[in-house]
Design an enzyme around this catalytic site. Structure first.
Site, PDB file in Angstrom:
ATOM      1  CB  SER A 155      -4.187  34.283   7.097  1.00  0.00           C
ATOM      2  OG  SER A 155      -5.023  35.183   6.438  1.00  0.00           O
ATOM      3  CG  ASP A 233      -8.879  30.814   1.820  1.00  0.00           C
ATOM      4  OD1 ASP A 233      -9.629  31.775   2.073  1.00  0.00           O
ATOM      5  OD2 ASP A 233      -7.761  30.661   2.348  1.00  0.00           O
ATOM      6  CG  HIS A 270      -8.455  31.616   5.465  1.00  0.00           C
ATOM      7  ND1 HIS A 270      -7.496  31.911   4.513  1.00  0.00           N
ATOM      8  CD2 HIS A 270      -8.187  32.456   6.510  1.00  0.00           C
ATOM      9  CE1 HIS A 270      -6.709  32.866   4.953  1.00  0.00           C
ATOM     10  NE2 HIS A 270      -7.090  33.217   6.167  1.00  0.00           N
TER      11      HIS A 270
HETATM   12  N1  LIG Z   1     -14.096  38.245  10.721  1.00  0.00           N
HETATM   13  C1  LIG Z   1     -13.827  36.967  11.161  1.00  0.00           C
HETATM   14  C2  LIG Z   1     -12.652  36.379  10.417  1.00  0.00           C
HETATM   15  C3  LIG Z   1     -11.372  36.258  11.116  1.00  0.00           C
HETATM   16  C4  LIG Z   1     -10.520  35.106  10.544  1.00  0.00           C
HETATM   17  O1  LIG Z   1     -10.969  34.327   9.730  1.00  0.00           O
HETATM   18  N2  LIG Z   1      -9.289  35.005  10.999  1.00  0.00           N
HETATM   19  C5  LIG Z   1      -8.421  33.933  10.549  1.00  0.00           C
HETATM   20  C6  LIG Z   1      -7.174  34.512   9.976  1.00  0.00           C
HETATM   21  S1  LIG Z   1      -7.583  35.551   8.588  1.00  0.00           S
HETATM   22  C7  LIG Z   1      -6.081  36.207   8.099  1.00  0.00           C
HETATM   23  O2  LIG Z   1      -5.197  36.575   8.737  1.00  0.00           O
HETATM   24  C8  LIG Z   1      -8.117  33.021  11.717  1.00  0.00           C
HETATM   25  O3  LIG Z   1      -7.081  32.418  11.781  1.00  0.00           O
HETATM   26  N3  LIG Z   1      -9.072  32.932  12.650  1.00  0.00           N
HETATM   27  C9  LIG Z   1      -8.910  32.199  13.878  1.00  0.00           C
HETATM   28  C10 LIG Z   1      -9.309  30.755  13.851  1.00  0.00           C
HETATM   29  O4  LIG Z   1      -9.035  30.088  14.872  1.00  0.00           O
HETATM   30  O5  LIG Z   1      -9.832  30.264  12.846  1.00  0.00           O
HETATM   31  C11 LIG Z   1     -13.747  36.940  12.648  1.00  0.00           C
HETATM   32  O6  LIG Z   1     -13.669  38.006  13.260  1.00  0.00           O
HETATM   33  O7  LIG Z   1     -13.804  35.870  13.256  1.00  0.00           O
END
Ligand SMILES: N[C@@H](CCC(=O)N[C@@H](CSC=O)C(=O)NCC(=O)O)C(=O)O
Length: 292
Positions: A155, A233, A270
């Site tokens: 991401s 996603d 995602h």
């Molecule tokens: N708002 C949500 C979303 C945060 C989120 O989905 N982060 C992703 C990366 S998005 C792009 O860079 C991520 O990797 N999250 C960590 C995980 O372990 O899944 C929020 O605040 O949680």
């Protein structure tokens, strides 16, 4: 100037190798304390320095997400490759507004060097990842061969991996790969917000160095790039990722499917469930170049 002292915070044996969390005082991040995780496979020694993969995580993440949930350590161990997991931003800079949103400021450094004076003393993740971490790890005598580096990420970290690979002036990285990358950052809401905040020249300044689609469209040299994204996603559906723009720009610039592969993975989202499904593919992709 002497190298900063690396303090060991924790260490865990995994897949015969060792995953260690360190902290140190980072000059690139304005003197703040910075953490990183480093996986070193068991075959590493002073007489056998091992190649290294740098993993850049996404928004809201720390150095732990990829190390704990990415499923990278097993394949890296069997290939004899180290993995460096940096954090995603400086922590505790105390800048007004940096903790207001999850997609800007803390946890959202975008792997750039800020030029807006409000952020430029601390938000220098590009220098932290590309220069500072290799220097401090080398100075600590950890047996890594920094001439054999590749980079990957997820991401926002996929954006970091692709842009750092494509903009690296001395071909620092042999290959790049990304899971669901922000692939045309100047044309999506996350990137527009980040560049408007961090860069004095805003989105226009970002096109030069921090947009993978802009960079691949100008790249003449052969490249080694693998991208995976999931069709389920939500961030892809919302237009934050734009992998098709990256693929089109790559083909228009003459990079064929042996140089740039962009794979659409049916039904994946995602999350780290998606990343861990294709983790082994990505490590093996990089092993081709790191061990050549
Ligand atoms: N708002 C949500 C979303 C945060 C989120 O989905 N982060 C992703 C990366 S998005 C792009 O860079 C991520 O990797 N999250 C960590 C995980 O372990 O899944 C929020 O605040 O949680």
């Amino acid at each position: 100037m002497s190298a900063p002292f690396l303090e060991k915070i924790s260490s865990n044996k995994s897949f015969e190798g060792e995953l260690t969390k360190y902290k140190f005082k980072s000059a690139a991040l304005g003197g703040l304390s910075a953490n990183f995780n480093l996986f070193v496979p068991t075959n590493a020694s002073n007489s056998n320095k091992v190649p290294v993969l740098v993993y850049l995580a996404g928004l809201t993440c720390t150095e732990d997400n990829g190390a704990q949930k990415g499923s990278f350590l097993g394949p890296a161990s069997s290939q004899g490759i180290a993995i460096l997991f940096p954090d995603t931003s400086p922590r505790g800079a105390g800048i007004e507004g940096e903790d207001a949103d999850w997609d800007f400021g803390t946890g959202a450094g975008f792997y750039l060097n800020a030029t807006n004076p409000k952020f430029s003393a601390h938000y220098n993740m590009y220098t932290h990842v590309a220069l500072e971490l290799p220097q401090v790890i080398e100075a600590a005598g950890i047996p890594i061969d920094w001439k054999r580096q590749s980079i990957f990420g997820h991401s926002m970290g996929g954006h970091g991996a692709l842009t750092m690979y494509l903009s690296s002036p001395h071909k620092q990285y042999r290959s790049a790969s990304a899971f669901s990358p922000v692939a045309n950052s100047t044309k999506c809401p996350w990137g527009e917000k980040a560049f408007t905040g961090y860069l004095q020249g805003g989105v226009e300044e970002a096109k030069e160095k921090y947009d993978a689609t802009e960079l691949i469209s100008k790249s003449k040299e052969p490249v080694h790039i693998l991208v995976d994204f999931g069709t389920a996603d939500n961030f892809y559906k919302q237009g934050q990722l734009l992998p098709e723009n990256f693929l089109k720009a790559a083909r228009d610039a003459g990079h064929d499917e042996f140089q740039v592969r962009v794979r659409s993975q049916e039904g994946y989202d995602h999350s780290y469930y998606f990343i861990s499904t294709f983790a082994s593919d990505h490590v093996h992709f990089h092993a081709n170049f790191l061990k050549a």
